[in-house]
Design a protein around this motif. Sequence first.
Motif, PDB file in Angstrom:
ATOM      1  N   GLY A  22       5.024  17.964 -29.933  1.00  0.00           N
ATOM      2  CA  GLY A  22       4.994  17.803 -28.570  1.00  0.00           C
ATOM      3  C   GLY A  22       3.941  16.909 -27.963  1.00  0.00           C
ATOM      4  N   GLN A  82      -1.256  25.387 -25.265  1.00  0.00           N
ATOM      5  CA  GLN A  82      -1.546  26.728 -25.892  1.00  0.00           C
ATOM      6  C   GLN A  82      -3.052  27.087 -25.412  1.00  0.00           C
ATOM      7  OE1 GLN A  82      -0.518  27.142 -30.103  1.00  0.00           O
ATOM      8  NE2 GLN A  82       1.646  27.173 -29.781  1.00  0.00           N
ATOM      9  N   ASN A 112       1.403  20.455 -27.899  1.00  0.00           N
ATOM     10  CA  ASN A 112       1.541  21.724 -27.740  1.00  0.00           C
ATOM     11  C   ASN A 112       0.252  22.470 -28.020  1.00  0.00           C
ATOM     12  OD1 ASN A 112       4.190  21.283 -27.657  1.00  0.00           O
ATOM     13  ND2 ASN A 112       4.733  21.384 -29.895  1.00  0.00           N
TER      14      ASN A 112
END
Length: 747
Positions: A226, A375, A371
């Motif tokens: 990502g 998170q 990513n």
Amino acid sequence: MLLLLILSVLGTNVLTAGQVWPLHSTARKTISLSSYRGHVFQEEGVWNYSTILLREDIGVLILGARETIFALDLTNITHKKAMVKWEVTPDMRKACLNKGKSLETECYNYIRILHEMPDDKMYVCGTNAFNPTCDLMSYTDGNLTLENKEHDGKGRCPFDPFQRYASELVDGELYSATSMNFLGSDMAVMRSLNYTVRSDYSSGCLKDPIFIGMQHIAEGKENPEGDDDKIYLFFSETAVEYDSYNKMQVSRVARICKGDRGGKWILQKKWTSFLKAHLDCPVPQSKLPLIIQDVFLFCPGNWTTCVFYGVFTPQTSTSQFSAVCAYGIQDIREVFSEGKFKMLYNNHPVTKWVTYTGEVPDPRPGACINNDARQKGFSTSLDLPDKTLQFVKDKPLMDQAVTPSSQQPLLVKEGAAFTCIVVASTTALDGSSHQVMFIGTASGSVLKAVDYNGEMVIIEEMQLFNHSEPVKILRLSTTTGQLYAGSEVAVVQMPLSACGHYISCMDCVLARDPYCGWDFSSDSCIAINNTHPDTHSEVIQSLRDGNAIRCPPVESTKTNKNFYPGSTVRLQCQPGSNWAQVKWLVNNHPVKNSNMYHIQHDSLLILNATGSDVGHYTCTSEETSNGKTYITQIITYELRLEDLTGHPSQEKQTILLALKFIVISLTLTTFAIVSWNFYKGYFPIPRCFRKAEERLQSTTECQEESLQTVNSNKAASTGYSSNSNNDNRIAEFHNTVNQHNGDKALY
């Protein structure tokens, strides 16, 4: 002491005893632009053709020069489709002059920025007499039009027309690296047009940089992590990590994230992802780091296969060589994402940059939002913690250098400095793919080079401009298969290959040009299309080995040559290539340099030739490829003496007999004409020699005879008689003489 200090710091860049680096300094062929059937475009009164935008979608080349923008036909640049002037106003020129700049060179509008916008319009910027200005431009119905939406170009376009810069337009945002002020003291990397972010003011970020190039890589596309897209910047700057008494330049690669919006409090509207690393191109001959001059991004597949090709030159004038190094995108990513940082060690009076060995904050300083960061609650750079931001602000320099993929340069060449580079890809007969480098030089030429399994072959050197005109820019069109080169005086277009100038099978195969192959059916060197090998069943190539064993032997060319005793005889023999060696034999015996013979690059001189030099002279051009020698040319001369003792050769005897016949014929004809005139009385002999006492009478008779002769000749030439006139004139003459004699008697 200084030299030892520098050598100790540079470490692996130093040439150690016994190391020898091959300098591939000669191209196999030296070719003129006319041999490539190239095109040249220049407009009278216009200079500095150094900004090029290829619009392959509409088939035009947009060319930016001094105060002029052209739209040229992409397939033939000599066809000018449109042009528009963007000139400096008189007030701007006056203001530029008042600031101490030159009216002859600096106070003009040099077009520096040309980018295609998402709506097919173009973004264009010019220096505008040290007041950079930008505008929008369109090409519609064959017309170039500036839309008069001028706005400030500071930070987007350089002030100084001769200052290096870099820019890239990505998704409607302009990324630029240039000066922010008139003096050039504030250099920055900036994003503008929509959301402005720039580099930090700290000296650790940029130190007297010279910007070279900028490239966008879509690393966020199909990325399992990502990750974000990256903007890579290449430049050189004053080294801060080396201790030396003099300023030393180093090459750098830096990167920023496309989605970087700056920090919330720390690094507000400043890059939070700006990191830089030393870009190393290790050449043992150089005791100082080489300096990058240009970069080209080559991506044969997706972004993971991308390679940066850079050209480097020494930073001192004492070295006369240049180099090409290639860097894989994965190698660069590894340095930034996993490498250690440098920190400024300040313990008065010692201040230097050293390796940072402490703890690295999380999220990692300089990393893009991925990513893992999301998170943890960090969706943009505005969310990053102060600890991460302060770390990257203080420590933007990586400890580890980025090294070439091959751990060494692809090419090192002596001679004119490299200035720019582009790389094309082509498929050979066997289906293998090869990257062909086109390298511009400071002497106005372009080198064409290919790397075959670690063996670099410079196929050709094409001379495009005068030796005093450097190649300033190169652009490659994969659509047309054409190369475009700009200089101060003109722009040139040339195809990527011109197989027709290879004159024989040997010449074609030994060239190892991936674009060309020898066709036995047509007995010519033809272009290899990127098609299935079966379509070229009668065509041969040997790129990796340069094996021309399948080529037929070359035929000998025989020439007769005569000479005079004591003269200097020149026997011409041009080598088949710059790699070929010429060998001479006289009557099958080797010829060596001596008082009699002088072997030159393209000829043999026989000094003070005599009869003993008569014989057969054979010139053999030999070229070695991968340990095997091929004869590429044979020329045989039969040298004969021109005899000056009356025994000329058979050919000369025929010529002399013909000349004798002509001379004798002319002599007999002249004699016959003169005899005929004497016979007819046209040329009688006057009786002019008498005794002294008869001189007057003799004179009279001579004049009478002369007069008759003149009139006779006149009559003969005009075709009619004048005897009556002559009789009258003779009578008058007698009367005059008698009267004169009577007058004498009176005395």
